[in-house]
Design an enzyme around this catalytic site. Structure first.
Site, short mmCIF file in Angstrom:
data_model
loop_
_atom_site.label_atom_id
_atom_site.label_comp_id
_atom_site.label_asym_id
_atom_site.label_seq_id
_atom_site.Cartn_x
_atom_site.Cartn_y
_atom_site.Cartn_z
CG ASN A 27 -2.06 -1.06 0.96
OD1 ASN A 27 -2.23 -1.55 -0.17
ND2 ASN A 27 -2.78 -1.41 2.02
NE ARG A 98 -10.66 2.11 -3.16
CZ ARG A 98 -11.68 2.89 -3.43
NH1 ARG A 98 -12.59 2.50 -4.28
NH2 ARG A 98 -11.79 4.07 -2.87
CG ASP A 122 -12.53 -4.05 -2.83
OD1 ASP A 122 -12.56 -4.88 -1.92
OD2 ASP A 122 -11.51 -3.73 -3.45
CG ASP A 311 -5.51 -3.50 5.66
OD1 ASP A 311 -6.71 -3.46 5.33
OD2 ASP A 311 -4.64 -2.80 5.12
CB VAL A 333 -11.96 1.07 8.48
CG1 VAL A 333 -11.39 1.73 7.22
CG2 VAL A 333 -11.32 1.68 9.73
N1 EPU Z 1 -14.20 6.44 1.92
C1 EPU Z 1 -15.27 7.18 1.48
N2 EPU Z 1 -15.02 8.16 0.57
C2 EPU Z 1 -13.78 8.45 0.08
C3 EPU Z 1 -12.70 7.68 0.55
C4 EPU Z 1 -12.93 6.67 1.47
O1 EPU Z 1 -16.39 6.97 1.87
O2 EPU Z 1 -13.64 9.35 -0.74
C5 EPU Z 1 -14.45 5.40 2.96
C6 EPU Z 1 -14.19 4.00 2.44
O3 EPU Z 1 -15.33 3.47 1.81
C7 EPU Z 1 -13.84 3.27 3.72
C8 EPU Z 1 -13.13 4.31 4.54
O4 EPU Z 1 -13.50 5.56 3.99
O5 EPU Z 1 -15.00 2.88 4.38
C9 EPU Z 1 -11.62 4.18 4.56
O6 EPU Z 1 -11.10 4.23 3.27
P1 EPU Z 1 -9.62 4.71 2.94
O7 EPU Z 1 -9.72 5.73 1.86
O8 EPU Z 1 -8.91 5.08 4.19
O9 EPU Z 1 -8.97 3.40 2.38
P2 EPU Z 1 -8.34 3.13 0.96
O10 EPU Z 1 -7.38 4.21 0.61
O11 EPU Z 1 -9.39 2.77 -0.02
C10 EPU Z 1 -6.26 1.84 1.93
C11 EPU Z 1 -5.65 0.50 1.74
C12 EPU Z 1 -6.51 -0.57 2.39
C13 EPU Z 1 -6.65 -0.26 3.87
C14 EPU Z 1 -7.22 1.16 4.05
C15 EPU Z 1 -7.30 1.59 5.48
C16 EPU Z 1 -4.56 0.76 -0.40
C17 EPU Z 1 -4.47 0.37 -1.83
N3 EPU Z 1 -5.54 0.23 0.31
O12 EPU Z 1 -7.53 1.80 1.28
O13 EPU Z 1 -5.82 -1.79 2.24
O14 EPU Z 1 -7.51 -1.19 4.46
O15 EPU Z 1 -6.39 2.11 3.34
O16 EPU Z 1 -6.07 1.51 6.10
O17 EPU Z 1 -3.71 1.50 0.11
C18 EPU Z 1 -5.58 -4.12 1.98
O18 EPU Z 1 -4.37 -3.93 1.81
O19 EPU Z 1 -6.06 -5.27 2.16
C19 EPU Z 1 -6.48 -2.98 1.97
C20 EPU Z 1 -7.78 -3.09 1.75
#
Ligand code: EPU
Length: 430
Positions: A27, A98, A122, A311, A333
């Protein structure tokens, strides 16, 4: 269909013994690759994880006009970034990854325009983009959804602004930060994610010439610069993979030494394991976990960093299923992560889910069964639960696990686990 077969005679398996070396964080590496777009010239990223997602991101960068050379044997990618980038990120690649949404900010900053396919659904929740788009709008970009693409334009260029995130989203923080580095003026980004991968990205951006204050805090102040320069940067160690090995030792017992991860990035996780009865030793670049008897149950509430990482939540649930006592697991989350509980129940775990809470009553051991991985973490957690499940456990759809764990089977085998990859008949054909 490929899967994993884990054998655990008597449900106690063999205690794990050995050392594991953890590579760069998935990530982080994917975002560092996206950040390279900000600077024409050759960026080199080292400590690259050997996973398919890196190759997909490389293909996406090539599609945008870069020339990438991924060398998994040396754990390095070199990215030649041209002066003129293309700005269209196609669905065939974005749907597989993603993290590719993180090219949106850099493309807007470099081209004033970006068309990035919507990543789509997802298995772990709805995962909106509203915070990404609202933040970029504050910086002067207009965006709309057209034919399945986010089309964003900043005809007059990007400018600094005050942006307060509703929730410390990792992806939104990254996208807005990346765009702000080349915006005209100062951006104050409040309530940002504080995950170590964000600090890693900031570290690379600062080396490229970006001006960022407040790294590691909840507020980032970014003074836009005209141009950034390419650099060589080493990816931060994967704390989630490191945490996975800690839970492996906690579930199966034994002693595991983990190298390549800063234990401070797993603060709350290692503290909880310690208090549950494991002996945790912290080193500068790693830690050891020694478990001699069944651990006591503990509650878990997932929160943005430095809270307990979502995670690692499936691993905490798998451990609770075989610990002494009852645990309450609260997922704040990703709402759909509890799909995992149904699979864990197939292994005989006593789990009751109510909304975003799960109550897990520990049992001395589970019972081997056929289960399915729905995402990276759930898949790996099912394999670990299999270590405490009497008989044979097969985890179908192992490709999910391969996306996040380079050499998973080899590393488990090295620790003494009886595991192999197997070809499974499609469930529908059985
Ligand atoms: N969210 C919104 N709107 C947005 C952005 C996020 O509603 O514009 C919500 C999401 O739906 C979720 C929450 O906010 O419910 C958290 O999302 P976040 O944006 O923090 O996560 P992400 O960037 O999509 C990354 C990691 C994830 C990890 C999360 C939290 C990457 C590619 N993915 O996701 O990793 O769980 O941060 O730490 O960096 C994994 O590696 O298995 C994985 C899913």
């Amino acid at each position: 269909m490929e899967g994993f077969l884990v054998r655990s005679p008597g449900g106690q398996g063999r205690p794990l013994r050995g050392e594991v070396r953890v590579g760069g964080a998935k990530n982080s590496a994917l975002k560092l690759m996206a950040a390279s777009l900000l600077a024409p010239g050759t960026t080199t990223i080292t400590n690259l994880p050997d996973i398919l997602d890196v190759d997909v991101m490389a293909r996406l960068l090539d599609e945008l006009g870069c020339t990438t050379r991924v060398d998994h044997t040396r754990a390095v990618v070199e990215i030649d970034v041209p002066e003129e980038l293309a700005h269209h990120a196609p669905y065939q690649l974005v749907r597989r990854l993603r993290a590719s949404i993180s090219v949106l900010g850099p493309l807007l900053a470099r081209c004033g325009r970006a068309e990035v396919a919507l990543p789509g659904g997802d298995a772990i929740g709805s995962r909106g983009l509203d915070m990404h788009l609202e933040g970029l709008e504050r910086l002067g970009a207009e965006s709309r959804i057209e034919h399945g693409y986010v089309v964003a334009e900043a005809t007059a260029g990007l400018h600094g602004a005050e942006v307060g995130l509703e929730f410390p989203s990792v992806g939104a923080t990254e996208n807005i930060l990346l765009a702000a580095t080349l915006a005209d003026g100062t951006t104050v980004l409040d309530n940002v994610a504080r995950e170590p991968e964000i600090a890693d990205l900031c570290g690379m951006l600062v080396a490229m010439g970006a001006r960022i204050d407040g790294i590691g805090s909840g507020t980032l102040r970014v003074e836009g610069v005209r141009r950034l320069s390419p650099v060589e940067h080493a990816t931060v160690g994967d704390r989630i993979v490191g945490g996975t090995w800690a839970f492996a030792a906690a579930i199966a017992g034994g002693e595991v030494e983990v190298h390549g991860v800063d234990p401070a990035h797993l603060g709350i996780v290692l503290d909880k394991l310690d208090r549950a009865g494991a002996q945790v030793t912290r080193h500068e670049h790693g830690f050891g976990v020694r478990v001699e008897r069944r651990l006591r149950s503990f509650d878990v509430v997932t929160l943005p960093f430095p809270g307990f990482p979502t995670d690692l939540q499936p691993f905490a649930m798998a451990l609770a299923a075989v610990s002494d006592g009852t645990a309450m697991v609260t997922e704040n989350v990703f709402e759909a992560r509890f799909m995992f509980a149904q699979e864990l129940a197939r292994l005989g775990a006593d789990v009751h889910v109510d909304g975003h809470h799960a109550v897990v009553r520990g049992r001395p051991r589970l019972s081997g069964a056929e289960v399915v991985a729905h995402d990276i973490r759930a898949g790996a957690a099912l394999v670990l639960a299999g270590l405490a499940a009497e008989g044979e456990t097969t985890v179908a759809d192992s490709f999910h696990v391969d996306r996040g764990y380079p050499g998973f089977v080899e590393q488990l085998t090295g620790l003494g686990v009886d595991i192999e990859r197997v070809e499974l008949a499609d469930l529908d054909d059985r």
